[in-house]
Enzyme design. Structure first.
Site, PDB file in Angstrom:
ATOM      1  N   CYS A  82       0.837  -1.203   0.000  1.00 49.48           N
ATOM      2  CA  CYS A  82       0.000   0.000   0.000  1.00 49.48           C
ATOM      3  C   CYS A  82       0.876   1.259   0.000  1.00 49.48           C
ATOM      4  CB  CYS A  82      -0.993  -0.029   1.159  1.00 49.48           C
ATOM      5  SG  CYS A  82      -2.294   1.213   1.001  1.00 49.48           S
ATOM      6  N   HIS A 193      -3.845  -4.785   0.088  1.00 46.50           N
ATOM      7  CA  HIS A 193      -3.365  -5.298   1.373  1.00 46.50           C
ATOM      8  C   HIS A 193      -3.466  -6.829   1.383  1.00 46.50           C
ATOM      9  CE1 HIS A 193      -2.947  -1.545   3.674  1.00 46.50           C
ATOM     10  NE2 HIS A 193      -3.894  -1.108   2.874  1.00 46.50           N
ATOM     11  N   GLU A 195      -2.429  -8.770   3.561  1.00 45.19           N
ATOM     12  CA  GLU A 195      -2.712  -9.206   4.930  1.00 45.19           C
ATOM     13  C   GLU A 195      -4.186  -9.075   5.297  1.00 45.19           C
ATOM     14  OE1 GLU A 195      -1.473  -6.366   4.045  1.00 45.19           O
ATOM     15  OE2 GLU A 195      -2.016  -4.765   5.436  1.00 45.19           O
TER      16      GLU A 195
END
Lengths: 215, 261
Positions: A82, A193, A195
């Site tokens: 990001c 993202h 994650e």
């Protein structure tokens, strides 16, 4: 035991990346750190990030991490996420125009000016927030086991246009095509993202923990 | 290839436990936030929202532990609302693993808090929650005001204006709940949703009143919402998230479906 350093410069939810790496990799030690020595010692490095580029660059410089990032981004498997991806580029329009790290060539633009340039009405709200698909622009070890056009979670108001010289390794469409992944040699950096992207995101992180940095 | 409309299950948490019972098939512990979040993750929810309804601030610390536990196991966007009043509250939740925080009453007491929070933590993590209620008769052009205390206290603030102001101050998203519809199962207040969605350039999450799958579609298509928040229709196992997405896709709404990945 291999070590993955997650660079901590005090912004946003940096620990999510560390938690997700721990979840997919029990062979590596995950350290969240801003200690240059520890980052230099690590086998792999992650530059995460959310928030505004001015604060991000100010903190990286205050902690004297800019030189370290340039150094480790030359040879270690390096993952930007990001804002951590945008910070690797040359400059950003954000905050009235900011020089970024300049590890990779490219400009970061605001969606509003991007839409204006191509003369289209905004396709929706800004930030571009939510799940969108990523087209794999070229094969890469970090795409292994991930279907083309998989969904990933995005949240950003600034974007990276398509880059020359094959630097764009993933493309997403929001009114216009933009760079969802920039990759060169040992560097792989995502606008989305991983994650926060459930299965496909965890797969990408797992691939990173096994990646030797060559393509 | 397009940005998907999001489905967000919302869980009420009291002293660290999910309340207003989640009745999934074969769930072992219907009060365990981690297990419920994991189930919604598997079911294909796009995000999850925890709303802390704990009355006593002494017990609020338990929510931090809940967020930590959920964020260690569930890798999807996580929003936490309820009792967020200071930058320290936000920092604590983000450190625990939340991606966004919902600010409601604190913004009404001090709108500058939203600006300060957005500058410090980034707009992307600041969700302003607005509880709105219609304040005039059906024969007039609709007007809604912001309410607090679960819809009991009128603030005199125009809800649409408020949304615009919050966006100007740096909010990254609006969570808009119709207090007229909340709990009724009659569907979203579509006029309210449309008015707010048209007034701001940031994403709007519609909330309050979902009783069936057509309501989700209406919220997006007629209300212009970017995401829909629902509680009971999913918690009680009436519909799965996958069924909701299949229905929305059938009505032409772009949604993320796992079989497409």
């Amino acid at each position: 035991m291999a070590t993955i350093a997650v660079i901590d410069y005090g912004m946003g939810n940096l620990r999510s990346v560390a938690k997700a790496l721990e979840h997919v990799d029990d062979r590596s030690r995950i350290v969240v750190t801003h200690d240059p020595a520890e980052i230099r010692r690590a086998d792999r490095v992650v530059l995460p990030g959310v928030g505004a580029i001015r604060e991000c660059m100010a903190e990286l410089r205050r902690l004297e991490l800019d030189a370290v990032i340039h150094e480790v981004a030359r040879n270690k498997p390096f993952l930007g996420v990001c804002l951590g991806m945008q910070a690797l580029l040359t400059a950003s329009e954000e905050n009235g125009g900011m020089d970024a790290l300049g590890v990779l060539p490219g400009q970061v633009r605001h969606f509003a000016s991007g839409f204006a340039d191509v003369g289209i009405a905004p396709p929706g709200k800004v930030p571009h927030m939510g799940w969108n698909q990523v087209r794999q622009a070229r094969p890469h070890p970090l795409w292994q086991g991930i279907a083309d056009h998989s969904w990933f979670y995005f949240v950003h108001s600034y974007f990276v246009p398509l880059l020359d010289d094959g630097l764009t390794a993933g493309v997403t469409h929001y009114g216009l095509d933009f760079t969802a992944v920039v990759a060169r040699e040992n560097i792989f950096a995502t606008q989305f993202h991983p994650e926060k992207s459930q299965g496909a995101g965890l797969e990408l992180l797992a691939n990173f923990t096994r990646w030797n940095g060559t393509v | 290839m397009t940005l998907a409309k999001r489905i967000i299950p919302c869980l009420d948490v009291d002293e660290g436990r999910v309340v207003k019972g989640v009745k999934f098939l074969d769930i072992r512990d219907a009060g365990d936030p981690v297990e419920i979040a994991r189930r919604y993750d598997q079911a294909g929810a796009d995000e999850i929202t925890f709303l802390d309804i704990t009355a006593s601030s002494d017990e609020r610390e338990t929510l931090v532990q809940v967020v930590e536990a959920v964020a260690a196991e569930v890798f999807m966007p996580l929003t936490v609302g309820g009792g967020i009043r200071t930058p320290a509250d936000i920092r604590r939740m983000l450190n625990a693993g939340a991606d966004k925080v919902g600010i409601n009453t604190a913004a009404i007491h001090n709108p500058e808090f939203v600006r300060e929070a957005a500058e410090r933590f980034g707009s992307q993590c600041i969700v302003v929650a607005i509880d709105a209620k219609r304040v005039n008769g059906d024969d007039e052009p609709p007007r809604w005001e912001v309410f607090t205390h679960g819809g009991r206290r009128q603030t005199g603030i125009d809800a649409v204006e408020w949304a615009r102001r919050m966006a100007d101050l740096g909010a990254g998203e609006i969570l808009l709940t119709s207090m007229d519809r909340d709990g009724t199962r009659e569907g979203f207040d579509l006029a309210l949703t449309r008015a707010v969605s048209d007034a701001v350039t940031i994403p709007v999450i519609a909330s309050g009143g979902v009783g069936g799958l057509q309501h989700l579609v209406d919220g997006v298509v007629e209300g212009g919402a970017d995401a829909v928040l629902a509680a009971s229709i999913f918690h009680f196992g009436e519909y799965t998230v996958a069924e909701a997405k299949a229905f929305m896709a059938g009505q032409g709404v772009a949604v993320r479906r796992q079989e497409e990945t």
